[in-house]
Design an enzyme around this catalytic site. Structure first.
Site, PDB file in Angstrom:
ATOM      1  N   SER A 150      75.121  56.519   0.876  1.00 24.11           N
ATOM      2  CA  SER A 150      75.988  56.444   2.042  1.00 24.11           C
ATOM      3  C   SER A 150      76.961  57.629   2.031  1.00 24.11           C
ATOM      4  O   SER A 150      76.537  58.781   2.016  1.00 24.11           O
ATOM      5  CB  SER A 150      76.710  55.097   2.063  1.00 24.11           C
ATOM      6  OG  SER A 150      77.320  54.861   3.308  1.00 24.11           O
ATOM      7  N   ASP A 219      68.591  49.387   8.633  1.00 23.23           N
ATOM      8  CA  ASP A 219      70.003  49.727   8.397  1.00 23.23           C
ATOM      9  C   ASP A 219      70.796  49.582   9.694  1.00 23.23           C
ATOM     10  O   ASP A 219      70.544  50.289  10.673  1.00 23.23           O
ATOM     11  CB  ASP A 219      70.105  51.164   7.867  1.00 23.23           C
ATOM     12  CG  ASP A 219      71.464  51.460   7.253  1.00 23.23           C
ATOM     13  OD1 ASP A 219      72.487  51.035   7.829  1.00 23.23           O
ATOM     14  OD2 ASP A 219      71.518  52.128   6.209  1.00 23.23           O
ATOM     15  N   HIS A 247      72.064  47.787   5.530  1.00 25.26           N
ATOM     16  CA  HIS A 247      72.745  48.879   4.822  1.00 25.26           C
ATOM     17  C   HIS A 247      73.247  48.436   3.449  1.00 25.26           C
ATOM     18  O   HIS A 247      73.190  49.213   2.493  1.00 25.26           O
ATOM     19  CB  HIS A 247      73.922  49.374   5.668  1.00 25.26           C
ATOM     20  CG  HIS A 247      74.596  50.581   5.097  1.00 25.26           C
ATOM     21  ND1 HIS A 247      74.043  51.839   5.147  1.00 25.26           N
ATOM     22  CD2 HIS A 247      75.792  50.720   4.453  1.00 25.26           C
ATOM     23  CE1 HIS A 247      74.857  52.705   4.572  1.00 25.26           C
ATOM     24  NE2 HIS A 247      75.926  52.044   4.143  1.00 25.26           N
TER      25      HIS A 247
END
Length: 272
Positions: A150, A219, A247
């Protein structure tokens, strides 16, 4: 009456834009979520050393060094924008089982690290971690894998343009903050007011080492298209790993087949 309503709405919208501009860092960084360091690698049976790394601008970073006997390499881990290093023990366990030593850091303002997070600050933190590994620890830079998840992928990609690592792994990473912000807040002029860049597409284009991009179609925070765009921007040799789950569920350590593909990628990067 109509004009009064329009004027009121315009003022309210303008005020919202100003507030977002002033406090946008709170939409990027969430160090307050799970700030306490509840467990250590010892809880997972991992040998580790708690190391405090000094940055070039006076901050002190809380990190964990997890060595592996006869290590096949070293992984420098950059986590996402919430929580701290104690919430990433599964990654430490995964890499240790694969035979890799690892260093995981908390950015400034996260966990027990000092300071407040910022884009430039995360870059300085990455440089400090690399310097500790290569200078203090004496690890060959060509044996270090940069791993980012991320937000951490943005930090890892930036660092990969300035040093010579063995490989770069990006998991669930966005193309840039303005790109993502424009999708999340389509009603705001994000590209005009964003004070953050994290231009991962441009950085990935400049990376000269093997790149693995892992992303999930499911996601819900960072769309799958971001991962594909990063993969397409990468130079050869490159690999794309399609995952499953949201996610916060599509972690690489979740499925043995994902771990196997990651391990194979790292082995190929060694041969290179």
């Amino acid at each position: 009456m109509g004009w009064n309503l329009i004027i009121s709405l315009a003022i309210a919208y303008g005020a919202l834009v100003v507030l977002v501009y002033l406090f946008q860092s709170r939409l990027v960084y969430f160090p307050q979520i799970g700030r306490e360091v509840a467990v250590t690698p010892q809880a997972y049976g991992l040998p580790f050393e708690a190391v405090t790394i000094a940055t070039g601008d006076g901050e002190k970073l809380a990190t964990w060094w997890v060595p592996a006997a006869g290590a096949r390499g070293t992984v420098l881990i950059f986590h996402g924008n919430a929580g701290n290093i104690s919430h990433r023990l599964e990654y430490l366990t995964m890499f240790h089982r694969m035979g890799y030593s690892s260093l995981i850091i908390d950015y400034r303002g996260y966990g027990r690290s000092t300071g407040s997070p910022s884009e430039e600050g995360t870059y300085r933190d990455a440089e400090a971690a690399w310097r500790w590994l290569t200078v203090e620890r004496g690890v060959n830079g060509g044996e270090i894998v940069l791993f980012g998840e991320s937000l951490g992928g943005a930090v890892a990609a930036w660092l990969a343009t300035r040093v010579a690592p063995r490989a770069l792994v990006l998991a669930s990473t966005f193309t840039s903050v303005p790109d993502l912000g424009a999708q999340v807040y389509p009603f705001l002029p994000v590209r005009l007011i964003s004070r953050f860049s994290y231009d991962n597409v441009e950085n990935v284009r400049r990376v000269k080492v093997p790149v693995l991009v892992a992303h999930s179609r499911d996601d819900e925070i960072i769309p799958f298209t971001h991962g594909r765009t990063l993969y397409e921007a990468a130079n050869e040799p490159r690999q794309f790993l399609e995952m499953r789950g949201g996610h916060n569920d599509s972690f690489l350590f979740m499925r043995p087949e994902w771990v196997e593909q990651l391990a194979a990628f790292l082995e190929r990067s060694t041969a290179r």
